[in-house]
Every structure is written in C-alpha cells, then in structure tokens.
Write a protein that holds these residues in place. Structure first.
Motif, PDB file in Angstrom:
ATOM      1  N   PHE A 118       2.782  11.853  -3.840  1.00 53.66           N
ATOM      2  CA  PHE A 118       3.042  10.905  -2.765  1.00 53.66           C
ATOM      3  C   PHE A 118       3.380   9.551  -3.366  1.00 53.66           C
ATOM      4  CE2 PHE A 118      -0.163  13.875  -1.279  1.00 53.66           C
ATOM      5  CZ  PHE A 118       0.250  14.201  -0.005  1.00 53.66           C
ATOM      6  N   THR A 119       4.103   8.750  -2.629  1.00 52.59           N
ATOM      7  CA  THR A 119       4.245   7.333  -2.963  1.00 52.59           C
ATOM      8  C   THR A 119       3.784   6.525  -1.757  1.00 52.59           C
ATOM      9  OG1 THR A 119       6.530   7.149  -2.189  1.00 52.59           O
ATOM     10  CG2 THR A 119       6.207   7.721  -4.506  1.00 52.59           C
ATOM     11  N   SER A 120       3.283   5.328  -2.031  1.00 51.64           N
ATOM     12  CA  SER A 120       2.808   4.465  -0.955  1.00 51.64           C
ATOM     13  C   SER A 120       2.770   3.033  -1.450  1.00 51.64           C
ATOM     14  CB  SER A 120       1.405   4.891  -0.514  1.00 51.64           C
ATOM     15  OG  SER A 120       0.914   4.024   0.484  1.00 51.64           O
ATOM     16  N   ASP A 121       2.867   2.104  -0.528  1.00 51.50           N
ATOM     17  CA  ASP A 121       2.637   0.701  -0.861  1.00 51.50           C
ATOM     18  C   ASP A 121       1.151   0.364  -0.762  1.00 51.50           C
ATOM     19  OD1 ASP A 121       5.258   0.018  -1.455  1.00 51.50           O
ATOM     20  OD2 ASP A 121       5.731  -0.470   0.631  1.00 51.50           O
ATOM     21  N   ASN A 122       0.333   1.302  -0.292  1.00 50.08           N
ATOM     22  CA  ASN A 122      -1.107   1.093  -0.119  1.00 50.08           C
ATOM     23  C   ASN A 122      -1.883   1.690  -1.281  1.00 50.08           C
ATOM     24  OD1 ASN A 122      -0.684  -0.033   2.468  1.00 50.08           O
ATOM     25  ND2 ASN A 122      -0.557   2.025   3.321  1.00 50.08           N
ATOM     26  N   ARG A 123      -2.938   0.985  -1.687  1.00 50.27           N
ATOM     27  CA  ARG A 123      -3.845   1.520  -2.700  1.00 50.27           C
ATOM     28  C   ARG A 123      -5.023   2.155  -1.982  1.00 50.27           C
ATOM     29  NH1 ARG A 123      -7.939  -0.124  -6.845  1.00 50.27           N
ATOM     30  NH2 ARG A 123      -7.717   1.622  -8.286  1.00 50.27           N
ATOM     31  N   TYR A 124      -5.243   3.436  -2.262  1.00 48.78           N
ATOM     32  CA  TYR A 124      -6.325   4.179  -1.636  1.00 48.78           C
ATOM     33  C   TYR A 124      -7.395   4.475  -2.673  1.00 48.78           C
ATOM     34  CZ  TYR A 124      -2.783   5.111   1.932  1.00 48.78           C
ATOM     35  OH  TYR A 124      -1.813   4.980   2.888  1.00 48.78           O
ATOM     36  N   ASP A 125      -8.639   4.642  -2.193  1.00 47.78           N
ATOM     37  CA  ASP A 125      -9.693   5.212  -3.022  1.00 47.78           C
ATOM     38  C   ASP A 125     -10.064   6.549  -2.383  1.00 47.78           C
ATOM     39  OD1 ASP A 125     -11.435   4.691  -0.872  1.00 47.78           O
ATOM     40  OD2 ASP A 125     -12.104   2.806  -1.746  1.00 47.78           O
ATOM     41  N   LEU A 126     -11.018   7.256  -2.979  1.00 47.32           N
ATOM     42  CA  LEU A 126     -11.339   8.590  -2.450  1.00 47.32           C
ATOM     43  C   LEU A 126     -11.811   8.558  -1.007  1.00 47.32           C
ATOM     44  CD1 LEU A 126     -12.975  10.328  -5.531  1.00 47.32           C
ATOM     45  CD2 LEU A 126     -10.712  10.724  -4.534  1.00 47.32           C
ATOM     46  N   GLY A 127     -12.452   7.478  -0.585  1.00 48.64           N
ATOM     47  CA  GLY A 127     -12.934   7.384   0.786  1.00 48.64           C
ATOM     48  C   GLY A 127     -11.866   7.037   1.808  1.00 48.64           C
ATOM     49  N   SER A 128     -10.770   6.434   1.359  1.00 47.51           N
ATOM     50  CA  SER A 128      -9.738   5.999   2.306  1.00 47.51           C
ATOM     51  C   SER A 128      -8.443   6.803   2.221  1.00 47.51           C
ATOM     52  CB  SER A 128      -9.428   4.510   2.082  1.00 47.51           C
ATOM     53  OG  SER A 128      -8.867   4.302   0.796  1.00 47.51           O
ATOM     54  N   LEU A 129      -8.444   7.886   1.444  1.00 51.62           N
ATOM     55  CA  LEU A 129      -7.233   8.705   1.340  1.00 51.62           C
ATOM     56  C   LEU A 129      -6.828   9.254   2.703  1.00 51.62           C
ATOM     57  CD1 LEU A 129      -7.888  10.875  -1.847  1.00 51.62           C
ATOM     58  CD2 LEU A 129      -6.051   9.226  -1.543  1.00 51.62           C
TER      59      LEU A 129
END
Length: 134
Positions: free
Chosen positions: A116-127
């Motif tokens: 995936f690509t995204s402009d957002n940075r996710y962590d395991l809790g916010s994926l």
C-alpha cells in the motif's frame, strides 16, 4: 528467475504512479533465507531511483541512484513501513517531495500479502482494516 515484478514486463501499464509518502509492505520471511524487495521510483531530478529492502544488509548504504536498507523479517506476517522522503534523503540532494513509485520487484525467499501507499503514518493500532494482520 525467482522474482515477481509489478507491473510485469508485458503489462500495458508501465508505471504504478503511486505517490504516497509511506509505502507499507506486508511480508513474511521464509526460514531466515535471504530476500530482496526493490522499489523503483521516478524522482524529479533522476530518471530512476531504487530503494532496496533486504536482510542481506547490516546497515543502510546509499549511492547517487540507490539506497539499500536492512530489514529483518520473522516467519510471521510483518508490516514494513518505508517513509519515502527519508529514504531519498539518504542519497545525495534528492528532492523529498517529487517522486512516484514506478515498480516493485520481489526477489527470492519472501512471501508477499499486500503493498500500500499512503500519505498517512499508521501504527499497529491505527492500521486500516485492509492492512491488519489478524
């Protein structure tokens, strides 16, 4: 040849054209064997720039046209997050904002679930649901 190239050489699509700041890869290692993942980008000042993720490297290395980044994978599913501007910053004077992911090549002993690509940075809790490993 033991690799998968996306888009393939016979595909009418020649570039993925993905521009997210982050590239997320869902990968699983195979019994400690070596693997390589090549991410080829078009960058404003270069025709092509390659970021290689692998368990063959012990420390990051860079040249004018490429960056090699060490990645350790377990035999369980892993989410690898690459911040593209930071990878470009490892190379000499590349603009951190004018890039697009052209292709991805998975080599040797790695299992791929998704990318995936995204402009957002996710962590395991916010994926997002589509990226969760459960």
């Amino acid at each position: 040849n033991n690799y998968i190239l996306v888009p393939g050489p016979r595909s009418p699509v020649k570039s993925l054209g993905l521009t997210g700041l982050y590239v997320y890869l869902e990968l699983k290692g195979i019994g400690g064997k070596f693997f390589l993942v090549h991410l080829d980008f078009s960058v404003a000042s270069l025709a092509s720039f390659r970021v290689t993720l692998s368990n063959m490297y012990s420390e990051p290395r860079s040249s004018h046209h490429s960056v090699q980044i060490p990645v350790a994978l377990s035999t369980q599913w892993n989410v690898v997050c690459l911040h593209v501007p930071s990878a470009l910053a490892l190379a000499a004077r590349l603009p951190p904002h004018a890039f697009a992911l052209q292709s991805v090549q998975f080599c040797a002993s790695v299992v791929v679930r998704n990318i995936f690509t995204s402009d957002n940075r996710y962590d395991l809790g916010s994926l997002p649901r589509e990226m969760r490993l459960d």
